[in-house]
Design a protein around this motif. Structure first.
Motif, PDB file in Angstrom:
ATOM      1  N   THR A  15       0.844  -1.189   0.000  1.00  0.00           N
ATOM      2  CA  THR A  15       0.000   0.000   0.000  1.00  0.00           C
ATOM      3  C   THR A  15       0.883   1.244   0.000  1.00  0.00           C
ATOM      4  OG1 THR A  15      -1.769  -1.130   1.200  1.00  0.00           O
ATOM      5  CG2 THR A  15      -1.778   1.272   1.275  1.00  0.00           C
ATOM      6  N   VAL A  16       0.562   2.175  -0.899  1.00  0.00           N
ATOM      7  CA  VAL A  16       1.379   3.382  -1.048  1.00  0.00           C
ATOM      8  C   VAL A  16       0.483   4.608  -0.874  1.00  0.00           C
ATOM      9  CG1 VAL A  16       2.907   4.684  -2.560  1.00  0.00           C
ATOM     10  CG2 VAL A  16       2.899   2.187  -2.661  1.00  0.00           C
ATOM     11  N   PRO A  17       0.721   5.441   0.137  1.00  0.00           N
ATOM     12  CA  PRO A  17      -0.067   6.669   0.291  1.00  0.00           C
ATOM     13  C   PRO A  17       0.224   7.641  -0.852  1.00  0.00           C
ATOM     14  CG  PRO A  17       1.128   6.116   2.319  1.00  0.00           C
ATOM     15  CD  PRO A  17       1.694   5.268   1.234  1.00  0.00           C
ATOM     16  N   THR A  18      -0.811   8.285  -1.359  1.00  0.00           N
ATOM     17  CA  THR A  18      -0.656   9.321  -2.383  1.00  0.00           C
ATOM     18  C   THR A  18      -1.567  10.482  -2.025  1.00  0.00           C
ATOM     19  OG1 THR A  18      -2.443   8.945  -3.989  1.00  0.00           O
ATOM     20  CG2 THR A  18      -0.634   7.355  -4.017  1.00  0.00           C
ATOM     21  N   PRO A  19      -1.373  11.654  -2.637  1.00  0.00           N
ATOM     22  CA  PRO A  19      -2.267  12.784  -2.365  1.00  0.00           C
ATOM     23  C   PRO A  19      -3.721  12.500  -2.755  1.00  0.00           C
ATOM     24  CG  PRO A  19      -0.246  13.550  -3.396  1.00  0.00           C
ATOM     25  CD  PRO A  19      -0.228  12.061  -3.480  1.00  0.00           C
ATOM     26  N   ALA A  20      -3.940  11.481  -3.575  1.00  0.00           N
ATOM     27  CA  ALA A  20      -5.301  11.138  -4.008  1.00  0.00           C
ATOM     28  C   ALA A  20      -5.890   9.990  -3.195  1.00  0.00           C
ATOM     29  CB  ALA A  20      -5.294  10.776  -5.492  1.00  0.00           C
ATOM     30  N   GLY A  21      -5.170   9.535  -2.170  1.00  0.00           N
ATOM     31  CA  GLY A  21      -5.593   8.378  -1.393  1.00  0.00           C
ATOM     32  C   GLY A  21      -4.594   7.249  -1.546  1.00  0.00           C
ATOM     33  N   ASP A  22      -4.859   6.147  -0.865  1.00  0.00           N
ATOM     34  CA  ASP A  22      -3.934   5.020  -0.915  1.00  0.00           C
ATOM     35  C   ASP A  22      -4.025   4.294  -2.255  1.00  0.00           C
ATOM     36  OD1 ASP A  22      -3.049   5.511   1.623  1.00  0.00           O
ATOM     37  OD2 ASP A  22      -4.153   3.868   2.572  1.00  0.00           O
ATOM     38  N   ALA A  23      -2.868   4.057  -2.859  1.00  0.00           N
ATOM     39  CA  ALA A  23      -2.764   3.188  -4.025  1.00  0.00           C
ATOM     40  C   ALA A  23      -2.245   1.833  -3.549  1.00  0.00           C
ATOM     41  CB  ALA A  23      -1.819   3.786  -5.059  1.00  0.00           C
ATOM     42  N   GLY A  46     -10.158  -3.080 -13.194  1.00  0.00           N
ATOM     43  CA  GLY A  46      -8.968  -3.075 -12.360  1.00  0.00           C
ATOM     44  C   GLY A  46      -7.882  -3.962 -12.919  1.00  0.00           C
ATOM     45  N   ILE A  47      -6.995  -4.401 -12.031  1.00  0.00           N
ATOM     46  CA  ILE A  47      -5.842  -5.184 -12.457  1.00  0.00           C
ATOM     47  C   ILE A  47      -6.216  -6.630 -12.765  1.00  0.00           C
ATOM     48  CG2 ILE A  47      -4.183  -3.714 -11.259  1.00  0.00           C
ATOM     49  CD1 ILE A  47      -4.010  -5.902  -9.078  1.00  0.00           C
ATOM     50  N   GLU A  48      -7.504  -6.952 -12.648  1.00  0.00           N
ATOM     51  CA  GLU A  48      -7.955  -8.287 -13.040  1.00  0.00           C
ATOM     52  C   GLU A  48      -8.157  -8.405 -14.545  1.00  0.00           C
ATOM     53  OE1 GLU A  48     -11.617  -5.800 -12.536  1.00  0.00           O
ATOM     54  OE2 GLU A  48      -9.757  -6.079 -11.395  1.00  0.00           O
ATOM     55  N   ALA A  49      -7.921  -7.351 -15.291  1.00  0.00           N
ATOM     56  CA  ALA A  49      -8.059  -7.387 -16.750  1.00  0.00           C
ATOM     57  C   ALA A  49      -7.219  -8.526 -17.324  1.00  0.00           C
ATOM     58  CB  ALA A  49      -7.623  -6.057 -17.356  1.00  0.00           C
ATOM     59  N   VAL A  75      -8.834   1.342  -5.159  1.00  0.00           N
ATOM     60  CA  VAL A  75      -8.574   0.842  -3.811  1.00  0.00           C
ATOM     61  C   VAL A  75      -9.695   1.258  -2.863  1.00  0.00           C
ATOM     62  CG1 VAL A  75      -6.976   0.916  -1.854  1.00  0.00           C
ATOM     63  CG2 VAL A  75      -6.082   0.817  -4.192  1.00  0.00           C
ATOM     64  N   ALA A  76     -10.239   2.458  -3.064  1.00  0.00           N
ATOM     65  CA  ALA A  76     -11.312   2.971  -2.213  1.00  0.00           C
ATOM     66  C   ALA A  76     -12.678   2.387  -2.566  1.00  0.00           C
ATOM     67  CB  ALA A  76     -11.367   4.491  -2.316  1.00  0.00           C
ATOM     68  N   GLY A  77     -12.739   1.582  -3.623  1.00  0.00           N
ATOM     69  CA  GLY A  77     -14.001   0.958  -3.990  1.00  0.00           C
ATOM     70  C   GLY A  77     -14.941   1.820  -4.798  1.00  0.00           C
ATOM     71  N   LYS A  78     -14.424   2.913  -5.352  1.00  0.00           N
ATOM     72  CA  LYS A  78     -15.274   3.782  -6.160  1.00  0.00           C
ATOM     73  C   LYS A  78     -15.452   3.203  -7.560  1.00  0.00           C
ATOM     74  CE  LYS A  78     -13.807   7.895  -3.622  1.00  0.00           C
ATOM     75  NZ  LYS A  78     -13.130   9.213  -3.687  1.00  0.00           N
TER      76      LYS A  78
END
Length: 222
Positions: A15-23, A46-49, A75-78
């Motif tokens: 998990t990587v924090p970013t200004p837009a939320g956790d990636a 997502g990455i299941e492609a 990651v946030a489920g949006k």
């Protein structure tokens, strides 16, 4: 923060924090890596492609570690992707975590993720770009071309495009410079799905994609 991913001993998540939320990065480690392919997803999935999963399965055996990056909105489920500038912000913030692998890094992605990789490659120091299903234009609106983003990568670039992709068929792409290549997946749609009438099945299409990427990487990194 890294954690083992259940069921796939060779993969770890971070998990990587970013200004837009956790990636989130899902690492698929090569035993003796010489290259890192970092790839993100599109705006509709997502990455299941299927193409991203295929690359993560095939490339580590060829010495290429694969880092699949989930943008903060996923990651946030949006369900709806944010503006391109926000996607770029998330990708930029993940890049230092990718660089810690100490490998030549290829920036990649599918659809919207490909656009992000193209827009930021030179700035971040990517050695090359892999553009899967690059959305050359919105469906039915060829006049709204995004070719400028693609042509401005400034690094060797491989485009892998479905033959019937409504976001841009291979023949719609402009003339490409010498350091850009385009591989067509015949009959493929935007997600490389195939009609039942195609004389190509999904395993063959995915093998074409992974083989093309594996063959291109040594040329791109030169």
């Amino acid at each position: 923060m890294a954690a083992k991913e259940k069921g796939t001993p060779e993969a770890t998540t971070e998990t990587v924090p970013t200004p837009a939320g956790d990636a989130r990065i899902t690492w698929h480690h090569a035993p003796s890596p010489h290259t890192l392919l970092a790839a993100s997803h599109g705006a509709g999935g997502g990455i299941e492609a299927r193409d991203l999963r295929a690359l993560a399965a095939a490339l580590p055996g060829r010495g290429v570690s694969v880092a699949l990056v989930e943008q903060p909105w996923r990651v946030a489920g949006k369900k709806i992707a944010p503006a391109p500038s926000t996607l770029d912000t998330g990708w930029r913030a993940v890049w230092p975590a990718l660089e810690k692998a100490g490998l030549p890094t290829v920036a990649g992605g599918r659809s919207a993720g490909a656009r992000v990789a193209c827009r930021t490659a030179r700035e971040l120091g990517a050695k090359a770009v892999l553009a899967l299903s690059f959305p050359l234009h919105p469906p039915g609106k060829p006049e709204r071309s995004r070719a400028g983003e693609l042509l401005a990568t400034g690094v060797p670039t491989l485009i892998v495009q479905g033959g019937r992709d409504p976001f841009g068929r291979p023949e719609e792409f402009p003339e490409l410079p010498a350091d850009m290549e385009l591989v067509e997946v015949a009959y493929g749609d935007h997600g490389f799905g195939l009609p039942k009438s195609a004389d190509l099945d999904e395993p063959a299409a995915l093998a074409l994609i992974t083989g093309a990427v594996a063959d291109w990487l040594p040329r791109a990194l030169g």
